[in-house]
Scaffold this active site. Structure first.
Site, PDB file in Angstrom:
ATOM      1  N   THR A 174       0.866  -1.180   0.000  1.00 36.80           N
ATOM      2  CA  THR A 174       0.000   0.000   0.000  1.00 36.80           C
ATOM      3  C   THR A 174       0.898   1.225   0.000  1.00 36.80           C
ATOM      4  OG1 THR A 174      -1.518  -1.212   1.468  1.00 36.80           O
ATOM      5  CG2 THR A 174      -1.944   1.110   1.204  1.00 36.80           C
ATOM      6  N   ARG A 202     -12.729  -8.986  -3.675  1.00 36.70           N
ATOM      7  CA  ARG A 202     -12.219  -8.664  -2.346  1.00 36.70           C
ATOM      8  C   ARG A 202     -11.998  -7.158  -2.234  1.00 36.70           C
ATOM      9  NH1 ARG A 202      -7.037  -6.437  -0.269  1.00 36.70           N
ATOM     10  NH2 ARG A 202      -6.925  -7.100   1.909  1.00 36.70           N
ATOM     11  N   VAL A 203     -12.348  -6.583  -1.079  1.00 43.70           N
ATOM     12  CA  VAL A 203     -12.243  -5.145  -0.853  1.00 43.70           C
ATOM     13  C   VAL A 203     -11.130  -4.858   0.139  1.00 43.70           C
ATOM     14  CG1 VAL A 203     -13.420  -3.083  -0.010  1.00 43.70           C
ATOM     15  CG2 VAL A 203     -14.663  -4.755  -1.402  1.00 43.70           C
ATOM     16  N   ASP A 205      -8.799  -2.589   2.839  1.00 39.57           N
ATOM     17  CA  ASP A 205      -8.994  -1.623   3.926  1.00 39.57           C
ATOM     18  C   ASP A 205      -8.663  -0.205   3.491  1.00 39.57           C
ATOM     19  OD1 ASP A 205      -6.071  -0.742   5.217  1.00 39.57           O
ATOM     20  OD2 ASP A 205      -6.033  -2.617   4.096  1.00 39.57           O
ATOM     21  N   GLY A 224      -0.376  -2.958   5.383  1.00 38.88           N
ATOM     22  CA  GLY A 224      -0.178  -4.286   5.965  1.00 38.88           C
ATOM     23  C   GLY A 224      -1.257  -5.230   5.497  1.00 38.88           C
ATOM     24  N   ILE A 225      -1.524  -6.258   6.253  1.00 42.59           N
ATOM     25  CA  ILE A 225      -2.578  -7.204   5.890  1.00 42.59           C
ATOM     26  C   ILE A 225      -3.922  -6.526   6.120  1.00 42.59           C
ATOM     27  CG2 ILE A 225      -3.663  -9.408   6.450  1.00 42.59           C
ATOM     28  CD1 ILE A 225      -0.902 -10.492   7.089  1.00 42.59           C
TER      29      ILE A 225
END
Length: 311
Positions: A174, A202-203, A205, A224-225
């Site tokens: 990101t 899939r969306v 964050d 991050g995840i």
């Protein structure tokens, strides 16, 4: 908004993970991040708003192929790029974003336009219509490197065993920019190409307040995840703690202590209204850099699990 001019502050990130190998090494990443600071910080000194600064910073990072956003975004399981981005103006406390948009060079530009729209978060088809409405040129963000990674992974049925797929675990790429301008206004912007090889639809964050949030008290961008960031509602949690009276340092410490307890894998950058800067991570590496008005620094050689704070 402050009645007198304040010292602007700027902090950016290019992802989090476990290795810099796939991004060209430490010095290459450091050079890329610092170049953004050297372009954007003078704009803040000249009076550019925090919103304009974070959008411009995101555009530059989206155009840098070594980061997973815009050009160089990872491919999903069907070989397509779907990007997400969001922008939050802390002064007006307005959030806008796009989810799973394709064929655009800078998703953050769409998020910026939506700041003044009645409908401020659009998904794939809506984002495509907005792209046409704004008459932005159709753009292919796929690089040869990302295409080759996808082809190699496809041979192994996407078992993610290829060391060269991404320099960090899946889901951690990101970019983000947080700024405090001379008027005391805060803004945060975040953009991503997603996990890579994820289920279609899939969306991330990054298009949610969980990953990007700002008020008049603080602004935070996460990396991050994504699912871990959503589970903690990390950006909003930190900002709301500051808004409710925590120092930025205290909000980061409390939030990351909870993250360690829950075994999360992510990082975050933030600035508060006083100009304090914070960077934190549970991952091994956070690709972040900052300008505190006097010095430029970065987090590339911090120990695992380190928090840093700059007044």
């Amino acid at each position: 908004m402050a009645s007198e001019q304040v010292q602007p502050k700027l902090v950016i990130h290019g992802g989090a993970g476990s290795s810099l190998e796939g991004k060209g090494g430490l010095e290459a990443v450091r050079k890329s991040l610092r170049e953004v600071l050297q372009i954007i910080y003078p704009l803040l000194l000249d009076g550019v708003s925090a919103v304009e600064a974070v959008v411009k910073g995101c555009e530059i990072l989206e155009d840098e192929p070594r980061f997973n956003a815009g050009t160089g975004s990872v491919l999903q399981s069907d070989g397509q790029v779907r990007m997400s981005a969001s922008l939050m103006n802390g002064f007006t406390q307005s959030f806008s974003g796009v989810i799973n948009v394709s064929r655009v060079q800078n998703p953050i530009k769409l998020a910026k336009f939506l700041q003044t729209s009645d409908d401020r978060v659009l998904s794939d088809l809506g984002s495509l219509e907005l792209l046409r409405e704004l008459q932005l040129p159709v753009y292919n963000p796929i690089t040869d490197l990302r295409l080759n990674e996808w082809m190699e992974e496809r041979k192994g049925n996407f078992n993610k065993s290829m060391a060269s797929v991404v320099s960090e675990p899946a889901g951690t790429g990101t970019i983000g920019v947080v700024a405090l301008d001379i008027h005391g206004c805060l803004a945060a912007a975040t953009s991503t190409g997603g996990k890579g090889f994820e289920r279609i639809g899939r969306v991330s964050d990054s298009a949610m307040p969980a990953g990007n949030y700002a008020t008049g008290s603080a602004a935070v961008s996460c990396t991050g995840i994504g699912e871990h960031i959503m589970d903690e509602c990390l950006a909003a949690r930190i900002v709301i703690r500051v808004t409710d009276g925590f120092s930025l340092k205290g909000a980061f410490e409390r939030s990351f202590a909870e993250a360690h307890e829950h075994k999360r894998d992510f990082g975050a950058i933030g600035i508060d209204a006083s100009g304090a800067i914070a960077c934190g991570k549970t991952s091994e590496i956070l690709l972040a850099a900052f300008h505190n008005g006097i010095d430029i620094g970065d987090t590339l050689e911090l120990n695992h699990g380190t928090l840093i704070f700059m007044a």
